[in-house]
Design an enzyme around this catalytic site. Structure first.
Site, PDB file in Angstrom:
ATOM      1  N   HIS A  51       0.831  -1.208   0.000  1.00  0.00           N
ATOM      2  CA  HIS A  51       0.000   0.000   0.000  1.00  0.00           C
ATOM      3  C   HIS A  51       0.866   1.258   0.000  1.00  0.00           C
ATOM      4  O   HIS A  51       1.974   1.265   0.553  1.00  0.00           O
ATOM      5  CB  HIS A  51      -0.904   0.016   1.235  1.00  0.00           C
ATOM      6  CG  HIS A  51      -1.903  -1.091   1.257  1.00  0.00           C
ATOM      7  ND1 HIS A  51      -2.997  -1.111   0.432  1.00  0.00           N
ATOM      8  CD2 HIS A  51      -1.961  -2.225   1.997  1.00  0.00           C
ATOM      9  CE1 HIS A  51      -3.700  -2.208   0.665  1.00  0.00           C
ATOM     10  NE2 HIS A  51      -3.087  -2.912   1.608  1.00  0.00           N
ATOM     11  N   ARG A 310      -6.819 -11.777   9.578  1.00  0.00           N
ATOM     12  CA  ARG A 310      -6.080 -10.634  10.145  1.00  0.00           C
ATOM     13  C   ARG A 310      -6.130 -10.779  11.662  1.00  0.00           C
ATOM     14  O   ARG A 310      -7.217 -10.880  12.244  1.00  0.00           O
ATOM     15  CB  ARG A 310      -6.738  -9.315   9.742  1.00  0.00           C
ATOM     16  CG  ARG A 310      -6.968  -9.148   8.244  1.00  0.00           C
ATOM     17  CD  ARG A 310      -8.013  -8.050   8.060  1.00  0.00           C
ATOM     18  NE  ARG A 310      -8.347  -7.798   6.676  1.00  0.00           N
ATOM     19  CZ  ARG A 310      -9.430  -8.274   6.071  1.00  0.00           C
ATOM     20  NH1 ARG A 310     -10.261  -9.095   6.689  1.00  0.00           N
ATOM     21  NH2 ARG A 310      -9.689  -7.954   4.819  1.00  0.00           N
ATOM     22  N   ILE A 333      -0.197  -7.463  13.825  1.00  0.00           N
ATOM     23  CA  ILE A 333       0.265  -6.965  12.517  1.00  0.00           C
ATOM     24  C   ILE A 333      -0.756  -7.398  11.459  1.00  0.00           C
ATOM     25  O   ILE A 333      -0.561  -8.366  10.725  1.00  0.00           O
ATOM     26  CB  ILE A 333       1.700  -7.456  12.202  1.00  0.00           C
ATOM     27  CG1 ILE A 333       2.644  -7.133  13.365  1.00  0.00           C
ATOM     28  CG2 ILE A 333       2.204  -6.814  10.911  1.00  0.00           C
ATOM     29  CD1 ILE A 333       2.815  -5.650  13.673  1.00  0.00           C
TER      30      ILE A 333
HETATM   31  C1  LIG Z   1      -7.228 -11.105   4.105  1.00  0.00           C
HETATM   32  C2  LIG Z   1      -5.984 -10.314   4.340  1.00  0.00           C
HETATM   33  C3  LIG Z   1      -5.553  -9.381   3.384  1.00  0.00           C
HETATM   34  C4  LIG Z   1      -4.405  -8.623   3.621  1.00  0.00           C
HETATM   35  N1  LIG Z   1      -3.922  -7.820   2.625  1.00  0.00           N
HETATM   36  C5  LIG Z   1      -2.780  -7.111   2.835  1.00  0.00           C
HETATM   37  C6  LIG Z   1      -2.225  -6.313   1.809  1.00  0.00           C
HETATM   38  O1  LIG Z   1      -2.684  -6.309   0.672  1.00  0.00           O
HETATM   39  N2  LIG Z   1      -1.150  -5.546   2.095  1.00  0.00           N
HETATM   40  C7  LIG Z   1      -0.586  -5.530   3.332  1.00  0.00           C
HETATM   41  O2  LIG Z   1       0.346  -4.771   3.552  1.00  0.00           O
HETATM   42  N3  LIG Z   1      -1.033  -6.355   4.306  1.00  0.00           N
HETATM   43  C8  LIG Z   1      -2.105  -7.156   4.081  1.00  0.00           C
HETATM   44  N4  LIG Z   1      -2.572  -7.990   5.048  1.00  0.00           N
HETATM   45  C9  LIG Z   1      -1.841  -8.099   6.307  1.00  0.00           C
HETATM   46  C10 LIG Z   1      -0.653  -9.056   6.192  1.00  0.00           C
HETATM   47  O3  LIG Z   1      -1.017 -10.232   5.540  1.00  0.00           O
HETATM   48  C11 LIG Z   1      -0.177  -9.374   7.606  1.00  0.00           C
HETATM   49  O4  LIG Z   1       0.051  -8.160   8.267  1.00  0.00           O
HETATM   50  C12 LIG Z   1       1.099 -10.178   7.608  1.00  0.00           C
HETATM   51  O5  LIG Z   1       1.005 -11.302   6.779  1.00  0.00           O
HETATM   52  C13 LIG Z   1       1.392 -10.608   9.038  1.00  0.00           C
HETATM   53  O6  LIG Z   1       2.588 -11.333   9.003  1.00  0.00           O
HETATM   54  P1  LIG Z   1       3.109 -12.058  10.288  1.00  0.00           P
HETATM   55  O7  LIG Z   1       4.462 -12.548   9.981  1.00  0.00           O
HETATM   56  O8  LIG Z   1       2.945 -11.142  11.460  1.00  0.00           O
HETATM   57  O9  LIG Z   1       2.082 -13.238  10.566  1.00  0.00           O
HETATM   58  P2  LIG Z   1       1.911 -14.694   9.900  1.00  0.00           P
HETATM   59  O10 LIG Z   1       2.142 -14.683   8.443  1.00  0.00           O
HETATM   60  O11 LIG Z   1       0.574 -15.178  10.368  1.00  0.00           O
HETATM   61  O12 LIG Z   1       3.073 -15.564  10.543  1.00  0.00           O
HETATM   62  C14 LIG Z   1       3.050 -15.964  11.878  1.00  0.00           C
HETATM   63  C15 LIG Z   1       3.873 -17.227  11.980  1.00  0.00           C
HETATM   64  O13 LIG Z   1       4.010 -17.566  13.360  1.00  0.00           O
HETATM   65  C16 LIG Z   1       3.962 -18.968  13.483  1.00  0.00           C
HETATM   66  N5  LIG Z   1       3.628 -19.315  14.863  1.00  0.00           N
HETATM   67  C17 LIG Z   1       2.466 -19.133  15.514  1.00  0.00           C
HETATM   68  N6  LIG Z   1       2.573 -19.585  16.767  1.00  0.00           N
HETATM   69  C18 LIG Z   1       3.827 -20.063  16.922  1.00  0.00           C
HETATM   70  C19 LIG Z   1       4.552 -20.653  18.008  1.00  0.00           C
HETATM   71  N7  LIG Z   1       3.986 -20.846  19.188  1.00  0.00           N
HETATM   72  N8  LIG Z   1       5.833 -21.040  17.809  1.00  0.00           N
HETATM   73  C20 LIG Z   1       6.428 -20.846  16.597  1.00  0.00           C
HETATM   74  N9  LIG Z   1       5.787 -20.293  15.552  1.00  0.00           N
HETATM   75  C21 LIG Z   1       4.503 -19.898  15.707  1.00  0.00           C
HETATM   76  C22 LIG Z   1       2.922 -19.386  12.469  1.00  0.00           C
HETATM   77  O14 LIG Z   1       3.075 -20.752  12.114  1.00  0.00           O
HETATM   78  C23 LIG Z   1       3.224 -18.433  11.318  1.00  0.00           C
HETATM   79  O15 LIG Z   1       4.141 -19.014  10.410  1.00  0.00           O
HETATM   80  C24 LIG Z   1      -3.698  -8.780   4.839  1.00  0.00           C
HETATM   81  C25 LIG Z   1      -4.120  -9.737   5.764  1.00  0.00           C
HETATM   82  C26 LIG Z   1      -5.222 -10.519   5.496  1.00  0.00           C
HETATM   83  C27 LIG Z   1      -5.607 -11.595   6.457  1.00  0.00           C
END
Ligand SMILES: Cc1cc2nc3c(=O)[nH]c(=O)nc-3n(C[C@H](O)[C@H](O)[C@H](O)COP(=O)(O)OP(=O)(O)OC[C@H]3O[C@@H](n4cnc5c(N)ncnc54)[C@H](O)[C@@H]3O)c2cc1C
Length: 478
Positions: A51, A310, A333
């Site tokens: 974005h 999300r 996040i």
């Molecule tokens: C429908 C949707 C549309 C979106 N569109 C956009 C977009 O277009 N642009 C944008 O900027 N953002 C977008 N977002 C937001 C973006 O996808 C997220 O902010 C981002 O993917 C979050 O990343 P993360 O690494 O925090 O989480 P995740 O990708 O969920 O990763 C978390 C990881 O932690 C691991 N985990 C969990 N518990 C444990 C544990 N106890 N021990 C070890 N590992 C663990 C999981 O297995 C996973 O691999 C969107 C989100 C959604 C749901």
């Protein structure tokens, strides 16, 4: 016992960016995930949009990291060899939308977003050919981009592993003890030490937090369902096209992917527990919303439904460094987390360095992108096939992926992949037939490579076996 500067929990886009950023600064890091692969959470099922940053509320972490992250992406994409679509984005509306669009433009300028412009119908028609007749105005954000979020996450982890990072998958940590010389981390089978812990576990944030003795962070979940269209519908939208937003959501958008598909979504449904089912009501909501914005849509060309969740805590990201505990938590996040992730990683790295971690120069090893026969000239492909005939053996007919490309990915991945893992890396089974044609061959190639029975090849985790023996009387026979 193995000792790391930093243990990063959670191998989504946020954890992967932190892992890579710290490793390239010469820190000894380990990335830990409870899943069997990287990128199994929200980072694999989102809209893939970087974005511009006009949408985030003023003076929030979301606004700050989104705008910074957006600027960082092109250079990172170049370094990783990953495609990035610098197509901009549109928010469109009817004749009454001008006020909301102007509000978004003003907010964007306040947040530091450049290259924003309000277009009238004639300006919009120069960009998009399929806008519904009721669309009168649009906010054009030239700096928005599209990427493949799972390719990026995988590429970041690969780059880090090439440069000294280590990874532990299927690691279900059950104890984290603070000792004089750092944290002792254990899953009951394998122990290691780390000076700092970074918790980027999204929905699992409190599983790690509780082991470190931190109070639970309240989480809420909003599910977003999508429909993916066949490649022959590419061009319906040449860039992400959003409706005018509501208080709760950016709305259901039409969007191209860097791989040549079009998708519609996401819905925004508050749910009590993390789950990614798709529903008829979700699909119907998508259809109704899209038809208000886009004409010439053929919903018969839907080839796949999917959903992402999300994970939120309040209205903003929650990023906190407990310096006494050497513990960083990055929670809630939700969107625009993909856009913000590189800037969040820089912030985490700088905070750890200020606290005393020593940056060291490394001899950088670049990551080589996967071979993609579709990007080769006839001459290049012919030379490649002369060297290795597997590159002339098409396995996935829809996406044109060869046995050579599959073997290349199996060879360079330091852990056992599932069919879903191959799909996210190479698009095998992701095309029109969704694997009906190529699954048997893919399973056979993987079983031969891993020297195991075809029954041991999984779709995702260990529970998701694909091949089973058919007993006399059918598979349900006792
Ligand atoms: C429908 C949707 C549309 C979106 N569109 C956009 C977009 O277009 N642009 C944008 O900027 N953002 C977008 N977002 C937001 C973006 O996808 C997220 O902010 C981002 O993917 C979050 O990343 P993360 O690494 O925090 O989480 P995740 O990708 O969920 O990763 C978390 C990881 O932690 C691991 N985990 C969990 N518990 C444990 C544990 N106890 N021990 C070890 N590992 C663990 C999981 O297995 C996973 O691999 C969107 C989100 C959604 C749901």
């Amino acid at each position: 016992m193995q000792k790391y500067d930093v243990a990063i929990f959670g191998a989504g886009i946020v954890g992967a960016f932190i892992f890579d950023t710290l490793t390239l600064k010469g820190l000894k890091c380990v990335l830990i995930d409870k899943g069997e692969d990287v990128c199994l959470g929200a980072s694999k099922a989102n809209s893939g949009i970087i974005h511009a940053g006009y949408d985030c509320a003023r003076d929030t972490l979301k606004a700050k990291f989104n705008v910074l992250g957006n600027k960082m992406y092109p250079e990172i994409a170049k370094r990783l060899g990953e495609p990035i679509g610098e197509c901009g984005s549109l928010v469109v509306g009817d004749k009454d939308s001008l006020l909301i669009l102007t509000e978004l433009l003003n907010r964007g300028m306040y947040n530091g977003v450049k290259n924003l412009e309000i277009l009238d119908r004639s300006g919009l028609e120069k960009l998009e050919k399929n806008l519904n007749k009721n669309i009168a105005y649009g906010l054009y954000a030239k700096d928005a981009k599209i990427i493949s979020p799972y390719h990026f996450t995988i590429a970041l982890v690969e780059e880090s592993l090439l440069n000294g990072g280590e990874i532990k998958l299927n690691y279900n940590v059950n104890s984290i003890q603070r000792q004089n010389d750092g944290y002792l981390i254990s899953d009951g089978k394998e122990n290691f030490m780390a000076n700092y812990i970074v918790n980027a576990c999204a929905e699992g944030v409190n599983e790690i937090g509780s082991l470190v003795g931190e109070p639970a962070i309240p989480l809420t979940y909003t599910k977003g369902e999508y429909v993916l269209l066949d490649k022959d519908e590419f061009g319906l939208a040449c860039r992400p096209i959003f409706p005018t937003p509501t208080k709760n959501s950016k709305g259901i958008l039409a969007c191209p992917t860097v791989n040549g598909n079009t998708f519609f979504g996401p819905t925004a449904e508050d749910i009590k527990e993390y789950e990614t089912s798709v529903t008829l009501s979700g699909i119907n909501k998508i259809k109704t919303s899209i038809l208000k914005m886009i004409d010439n849509v053929n919903f018969k060309r839907i080839i796949k439904l999917y959903a992402g969740v999300r994970v939120k805590t309040g209205d903003d990201f929650y990023i906190n460094f407990n310096e006494n505990k050497n513990y960083f938590v990055i929670a809630g996040i939700c969107s625009p987390g993909l856009s913000a992730a590189p800037a969040i990683a820089e912030y985490v790295a700088n905070s750890l360095i200020e606290k005393g971690l020593q940056v060291k120069a490394i001899k950088f090893t670049p990551r080589r992108p996967y071979t993609n026969i579709l990007k080769l000239s006839n001459q290049e492909l012919s030379n490649l096939i002369k060297k290795d005939k597997n590159y002339g053996d098409i396995v996935c007919n829809c996406e044109k992926v060869t046995k050579g490309e599959i073997l290349e990915v199996l060879n360079r991945t330091p852990f056992k992949l599932t069919t879903d893992g191959i799909k996210r890396r190479l698009r095998v089974t992701m095309g029109r037939c969704q694997g009906s044609f190529c699954y048997p061959r893919l399973i056979k190639i993987m079983a031969d490579y891993y020297n195991c029975d075809e029954k041991e090849i999984c779709f995702r985790g260990k529970e998701s076996l694909i091949v089973c023996d058919i007993k006399e009387g059918g598979i349900y026979a006792e």
